[in-house]
Design an enzyme around this catalytic site. Structure first.
Site, PDB file in Angstrom:
ATOM      1  N   HIS A 164      10.795  11.932  -1.531  1.00 45.40           N
ATOM      2  CA  HIS A 164      10.663  10.491  -1.284  1.00 45.40           C
ATOM      3  C   HIS A 164       9.878   9.901  -2.457  1.00 45.40           C
ATOM      4  O   HIS A 164       8.678  10.130  -2.578  1.00 45.40           O
ATOM      5  CB  HIS A 164       9.942  10.301   0.062  1.00 45.40           C
ATOM      6  CG  HIS A 164       9.566   8.888   0.376  1.00 45.40           C
ATOM      7  ND1 HIS A 164       8.653   8.561   1.360  1.00 45.40           N
ATOM      8  CD2 HIS A 164       9.990   7.702  -0.141  1.00 45.40           C
ATOM      9  CE1 HIS A 164       8.524   7.244   1.422  1.00 45.40           C
ATOM     10  NE2 HIS A 164       9.315   6.698   0.519  1.00 45.40           N
TER      11      HIS A 164
ATOM     12  N   MET B  22       8.096   7.221  -4.182  1.00 51.20           N
ATOM     13  CA  MET B  22       7.406   5.922  -4.100  1.00 51.20           C
ATOM     14  C   MET B  22       6.884   5.630  -5.498  1.00 51.20           C
ATOM     15  O   MET B  22       5.680   5.718  -5.780  1.00 51.20           O
ATOM     16  CB  MET B  22       6.273   6.013  -3.064  1.00 51.20           C
ATOM     17  CG  MET B  22       6.792   6.032  -1.642  1.00 51.20           C
ATOM     18  SD  MET B  22       5.580   6.644  -0.456  1.00 51.20           S
ATOM     19  CE  MET B  22       5.801   8.397  -0.667  1.00 51.20           C
TER      20      MET B  22
ATOM     21  N   MET C 272      10.901   2.870   6.321  1.00 50.35           N
ATOM     22  CA  MET C 272       9.456   3.101   6.404  1.00 50.35           C
ATOM     23  C   MET C 272       8.938   2.443   7.684  1.00 50.35           C
ATOM     24  O   MET C 272       9.189   1.263   7.931  1.00 50.35           O
ATOM     25  CB  MET C 272       8.729   2.488   5.204  1.00 50.35           C
ATOM     26  CG  MET C 272       8.956   3.187   3.875  1.00 50.35           C
ATOM     27  SD  MET C 272       8.597   4.960   3.886  1.00 50.35           S
ATOM     28  CE  MET C 272       6.847   4.979   4.300  1.00 50.35           C
TER      29      MET C 272
ATOM     30  N   ASP D 265       6.312  13.644  -0.787  1.00 54.33           N
ATOM     31  CA  ASP D 265       5.962  12.246  -1.079  1.00 54.33           C
ATOM     32  C   ASP D 265       5.414  12.091  -2.486  1.00 54.33           C
ATOM     33  O   ASP D 265       4.266  12.446  -2.750  1.00 54.33           O
ATOM     34  CB  ASP D 265       4.894  11.766  -0.091  1.00 54.33           C
ATOM     35  CG  ASP D 265       5.467  11.442   1.272  1.00 54.33           C
ATOM     36  OD1 ASP D 265       6.465  10.696   1.338  1.00 54.33           O
ATOM     37  OD2 ASP D 265       4.906  11.927   2.271  1.00 54.33           O
TER      38      ASP D 265
ATOM     39  N   ASP E  34       9.988   7.222   8.625  1.00 57.55           N
ATOM     40  CA  ASP E  34       8.809   7.830   7.989  1.00 57.55           C
ATOM     41  C   ASP E  34       7.565   7.012   8.261  1.00 57.55           C
ATOM     42  O   ASP E  34       7.460   5.858   7.822  1.00 57.55           O
ATOM     43  CB  ASP E  34       9.083   7.912   6.477  1.00 57.55           C
ATOM     44  CG  ASP E  34       7.975   8.595   5.696  1.00 57.55           C
ATOM     45  OD1 ASP E  34       7.009   9.087   6.296  1.00 57.55           O
ATOM     46  OD2 ASP E  34       8.106   8.622   4.455  1.00 57.55           O
ATOM     47  N   GLY E  35       6.610   7.643   8.957  1.00 61.48           N
ATOM     48  CA  GLY E  35       5.304   7.035   9.147  1.00 61.48           C
ATOM     49  C   GLY E  35       4.911   6.876  10.600  1.00 61.48           C
ATOM     50  O   GLY E  35       5.621   6.220  11.365  1.00 61.48           O
TER      51      GLY E  35
ATOM     52  N   GLY F 260       1.950   4.721   1.098  1.00 62.45           N
ATOM     53  CA  GLY F 260       0.691   4.926   0.376  1.00 62.45           C
ATOM     54  C   GLY F 260      -0.188   6.011   0.966  1.00 62.45           C
ATOM     55  O   GLY F 260      -0.841   6.732   0.228  1.00 62.45           O
TER      56      GLY F 260
ATOM     57  N   HIS G 259       9.316  17.297   3.493  1.00 64.17           N
ATOM     58  CA  HIS G 259       9.260  15.932   2.962  1.00 64.17           C
ATOM     59  C   HIS G 259       8.202  15.899   1.860  1.00 64.17           C
ATOM     60  O   HIS G 259       7.034  16.238   2.090  1.00 64.17           O
ATOM     61  CB  HIS G 259       8.931  14.959   4.094  1.00 64.17           C
ATOM     62  CG  HIS G 259       9.002  13.524   3.709  1.00 64.17           C
ATOM     63  ND1 HIS G 259      10.184  12.825   3.636  1.00 64.17           N
ATOM     64  CD2 HIS G 259       8.018  12.644   3.380  1.00 64.17           C
ATOM     65  CE1 HIS G 259       9.929  11.579   3.272  1.00 64.17           C
ATOM     66  NE2 HIS G 259       8.625  11.441   3.104  1.00 64.17           N
TER      67      HIS G 259
ATOM     68  N   MET H  31       3.975   9.684  -5.202  1.00 64.95           N
ATOM     69  CA  MET H  31       3.387   8.342  -5.400  1.00 64.95           C
ATOM     70  C   MET H  31       2.840   8.281  -6.810  1.00 64.95           C
ATOM     71  O   MET H  31       2.188   9.237  -7.263  1.00 64.95           O
ATOM     72  CB  MET H  31       2.256   8.108  -4.406  1.00 64.95           C
ATOM     73  CG  MET H  31       2.683   8.222  -2.959  1.00 64.95           C
ATOM     74  SD  MET H  31       1.327   7.783  -1.861  1.00 64.95           S
ATOM     75  CE  MET H  31       1.957   8.428  -0.308  1.00 64.95           C
TER      76      MET H  31
ATOM     77  N   SER I 229       5.690  16.270   6.251  1.00 65.77           N
ATOM     78  CA  SER I 229       5.310  15.754   4.932  1.00 65.77           C
ATOM     79  C   SER I 229       4.143  16.558   4.379  1.00 65.77           C
ATOM     80  O   SER I 229       3.052  16.598   4.992  1.00 65.77           O
ATOM     81  CB  SER I 229       4.915  14.285   5.041  1.00 65.77           C
ATOM     82  OG  SER I 229       4.303  13.890   3.836  1.00 65.77           O
TER      83      SER I 229
HETATM   84  C1  DX5 Z   1       3.557   7.399   3.556  1.00 66.47           C
HETATM   85  C2  DX5 Z   1       4.429   8.609   3.354  1.00 66.47           C
HETATM   86  C3  DX5 Z   1       4.672   9.395   4.579  1.00 66.47           C
HETATM   87  C4  DX5 Z   1       3.458  10.036   5.177  1.00 66.47           C
HETATM   88  C5  DX5 Z   1       3.648  10.111   6.652  1.00 66.47           C
HETATM   89  O1  DX5 Z   1       3.549   6.625   2.407  1.00 66.47           O
HETATM   90  O2  DX5 Z   1       5.699   8.238   2.828  1.00 66.47           O
HETATM   91  O3  DX5 Z   1       5.688  10.372   4.370  1.00 66.47           O
HETATM   92  O4  DX5 Z   1       3.219  11.343   4.702  1.00 66.47           O
HETATM   93  O5  DX5 Z   1       2.463  10.548   7.220  1.00 66.47           O
HETATM   94  P1  DX5 Z   1       2.188  10.368   8.779  1.00 66.47           P
HETATM   95  O6  DX5 Z   1       3.234  11.166   9.511  1.00 66.47           O
HETATM   96  O7  DX5 Z   1       0.812  10.948   8.917  1.00 66.47           O
HETATM   97  O8  DX5 Z   1       2.267   8.908   9.089  1.00 66.47           O
HETATM   98 ZN    ZN Z   2       7.422   9.740   2.847  1.00 68.10          ZN
END
Ligand code: DX5
Ligand code: ZN
Length: 223
Positions: free
Chosen positions: A65, A67, A136, A34, A174-175, A141, A32, A36, A9
């Protein structure tokens, strides 16, 4: 090439040196990305201009992804910017079926994301349509949070649902994924593992990607 895919990510990458960080993960299976929007999540990240910059900087396919609130209205922005795979949150989509089939008609792999508090049973009426299900394993976030253990039971439920329907979408988690827990998550049914801080906060991101691929594929063979 193994069957398990690693998706670093860029949330955890150095935005002042994005091209340099993307070069370090040239051996990954997906980037990946992200997004937001400061509404669906309390955090705000990046949008289509940075996505275009990522596409110009790497040949690794991009997994966007979203969000964001109202993804039904904005998925085309990300498809136009070159995303190879787009996932939208179940919790944010009013017209999920329409959005997913629209993306597929555009040649983009389309998926649905579930927050930790959302049961996999909400997928019963859409599972035959999706290319990807993303579970998730943290609340969306931020990077660097701890893996929520209940994700393992959700993976088992999701695999059982897929078998009942005779479908095999990619299953992404993810996470909080790292070399310490990747085997357990793969054995429970994950195909694509997102890793932000585990990759980009390590001394050697390229070696970390290779390690996660190796551990993931070994676990898949044992499963
Ligand atoms: C969180 C994201 C993730 C995040 C994962 O909201 O969607 O993709 O980047 O990070 P790590 O691997 O550090 O948990
Ligand atoms: Zn993500």
């Amino acid at each position: 090439m193994g069957t398990i895919k690693i998706a670093p990510s860029v949330l955890s990458a150095d935005m002042a040196n994005l091209k340099g960080d993307l070069d370090k993960i040239a051996g990954a299976d997906y980037v990946h990305f992200d997004v937001m929007d400061g509404h669906f999540t309390g955090n705000l990240t990046f949008g289509v201009d940075i996505l275009k910059a990522v596409k110009r900087s790497t040949d690794v396919p991009v997994d966007a992804h979203l969000m964001v609130s109202n993804p039904d209205e904005t998925v085309d922005w990300y498809a136009d910017a070159g995303a190879d795979m787009i996932t939208v949150h179940y919790e944010a989509s009013t017209h999920l079926h329409r959005t997913l089939t629209h993306l597929q008609q555009r040649g983009v792999k389309a998926g649905v994301v579930l927050n930790p508090a959302t049961s996999v049973c909400v997928l019963e009426s859409i599972i035959e349509v999706v290319d990807i299900v993303l579970l998730m394993s943290v609340n969306p976030g931020f990077g660097g949070q701890s893996f929520i253990p209940g994700t393992i039971a959700k993976l088992h439920e999701l695999k059982a649902m897929c078998e009942r329907h005779g479908v095999s979408p990619l299953i992404e988690v993810d996470g909080g994924i790292s070399s310490k827990n990747i085997a357990e998550v793969v054995k429970a049914g994950a195909d694509v593992l997102v890793a932000g801080s585990a990759v980009f906060k390590s001394e050697d991101p390229a070696a970390e990607v290779a390690l996660l691929q190796k551990l993931g594929n070994e676990a898949a063979q044992e499963a």
